[in-house]
Design a protein around this motif. Structure first.
Motif, PDB file in Angstrom:
ATOM      1  N   PRO A  58       5.666   9.456   4.234  1.00 36.82           N
ATOM      2  CA  PRO A  58       4.629   9.092   5.208  1.00 36.82           C
ATOM      3  C   PRO A  58       3.356   9.911   5.046  1.00 36.82           C
ATOM      4  O   PRO A  58       2.276   9.488   5.466  1.00 36.82           O
ATOM      5  N   TYR A  60       1.631  10.254   2.558  1.00 38.52           N
ATOM      6  CA  TYR A  60       0.683   9.631   1.645  1.00 38.52           C
ATOM      7  C   TYR A  60      -0.274   8.655   2.326  1.00 38.52           C
ATOM      8  O   TYR A  60      -1.126   8.064   1.659  1.00 38.52           O
ATOM      9  N   ALA A  61      -0.161   8.521   3.631  1.00 37.36           N
ATOM     10  CA  ALA A  61      -1.178   7.770   4.376  1.00 37.36           C
ATOM     11  C   ALA A  61      -2.445   8.600   4.536  1.00 37.36           C
ATOM     12  O   ALA A  61      -3.517   8.063   4.837  1.00 37.36           O
ATOM     13  N   THR A  63      -5.386  11.481   3.110  1.00 35.68           N
ATOM     14  CA  THR A  63      -6.134  11.696   1.873  1.00 35.68           C
ATOM     15  C   THR A  63      -5.665  12.972   1.180  1.00 35.68           C
ATOM     16  O   THR A  63      -5.045  13.845   1.805  1.00 35.68           O
ATOM     17  N   ARG A 123      -2.193   7.024  -6.283  1.00 32.17           N
ATOM     18  CA  ARG A 123      -2.089   6.077  -5.170  1.00 32.17           C
ATOM     19  C   ARG A 123      -2.693   4.730  -5.556  1.00 32.17           C
ATOM     20  O   ARG A 123      -2.130   3.677  -5.226  1.00 32.17           O
ATOM     21  N   PRO A 130       2.972   5.275   1.008  1.00 33.09           N
ATOM     22  CA  PRO A 130       3.344   5.703   2.361  1.00 33.09           C
ATOM     23  C   PRO A 130       4.598   4.970   2.815  1.00 33.09           C
ATOM     24  O   PRO A 130       4.719   3.756   2.644  1.00 33.09           O
TER      25      PRO A 130
END
Length: 245
Positions: A58, A60-61, A63, A123, A130
Motif C-alpha cells: 500500500p 506505493y500509492a 510518491t 511504477r 499499490p
C-alpha cells in the motif's frame, strides 16, 4: 493509507537472497512477487540483473519523495529503539549477520536510496503496485514465487489468525509457491498463528515446511515458512515438517 502511520524500513537484495534462500542462477529466471516489500531494493537490484520482479505494498500509492521523507523522519527513532533493545539482535561478521548498528543503518540507507532511484520508473513499468493482502491486484497464477518479508507472523498482534490464513490462500492463488520470513513476532516469540497456517495448508493438500536460512538479525529469527501447491510435504526436506519445533 496514512503515510504518517508507516515505518518504511527496507532490506537489500543480498538480504532477500539470504532470508528466502534465493539463488540468482535459478531464481532470476522466475517471475517473483514481493509482498509488503516497503522500500526494499530487491526489485531494483534484481530487475537490473535481468530478473522479473513485482512488488505490492500500500506504500506505493505515495510518491518516492514522500516515502524517502517519511524514512528520514523515522530513521533515528527506529535505530534508537534497536540500540535500546540490542540484546534482541544478533551482531557479528558471519554470513547473514549485521556487524553493528552502523552496519544496519548503512544497509537501510542503501536500500532506501536504490528503491527511491528506481521507484518512479518502476511504477510506470508496473513493477511497483499499490495493494495489500488478502486481496492482491494480480491475476491468478501471474507469478511463480511469492515472498513476504517482515509482515506476516512478525505483526501477529495487529494481523489476526484468520487474516494470516486468508493471506496464505491469496499468495497461493497468485503463485504456486510462497515463502514467508521471519516466523517470529516483534517481541521475538514464535508467532501464535504459525500452527493455524500450517494446519490450513495441510488441509488444502499443500506442501509446507520450515527451513533454516543463512540470515539472522532478530535473535532466533533464522527460519522461513515455505508453502507450495506442488504436493504434500516430503520427509527429510528442509528443516522438517512445519510445526515440528
Amino acid at each position: 493509507m496514512e503515510l504518517s502511520s508507516v515505518i518504511p524500513w527496507g532490506r537489500t537484495a543480498e538480504e532477500y537472497e539470504r532470508m528466502f534462500g534465493l539463488s540468482r542462477p535459478t531464481d532470476l529466471r522466475r517471475r517473483v512477487l514481493g509482498v509488503a516489500d516497503g522500500p526494499a531494493s530487491f526489485n531494483a537490484e534484481w530487475t537490473a540483473a535481468g530478473g522479473t520482479v513485482l512488488s505490492v505494498d500500500p506504500l506505493y500509492a505515495a510518491t518516492s519523495q514522500a516515502i524517502a521523507s517519511r524514512y528520514a523522519e523515522v530513521r533515528t527513532q527506529v535505530l534508537a529503539a534497536v540500540a535500546a533493545n540490542s540484546g534482541a539482535y544478533v551482531w557479528g561478521d558471519g554470513p547473514g549477520q549485521l556487524r553493528d548498528l552502523t552496519d544496519m543503518a548503512d544497509r537501510r540507507d542503501a536500500a532506501m536510496a536504490a528503491f527511491a532511484a528506481d521507484f518512479d520508473a518502476g511504477r510506470r513499468a508496473g513493477r511497483y503496485i499499490p495493494g495489500s493482502l488478502p486481496s492482491l491486484p494480480l491475476p491468478t497464477d501471474s507469478t511463480e514465487l511469492a515472498l513476504v518479508s517482515h509482515f506476516l507472523f512478525l505483526y501477529s498482534r495487529e494481523v489476526d489468525e484468520a487474516a494470516h490464513v486468508a493471506a496464505v490462500d491469496e499468495l497461493l492463488r497468485v503463485a504456486p509457491e510462497a515463502r514467508i520470513f521471519p516466523l517470529l513476532t516483534l517481541a521475538g516469540d514464535s508467532s501464535p498463528h504459525l500452527g493455524a497456517v500450517v494446519r490450513h495448508a495441510e488441509q488444502r493438500g499443500w506442501a509446507v515446511r520450515v527451513e533454516r536460512v543463512a540470515y539472522e538479525v532478530q535473535r532466533d529469527g533464522n527460519q522461513m515458512l515455505i508453502v507450495s501447491r506442488r504436493g504434500g510435504a516430503t520427509e527429510g526436506e528442509g528443516e522438517g515438517r512445519a510445526g515440528d519445533g
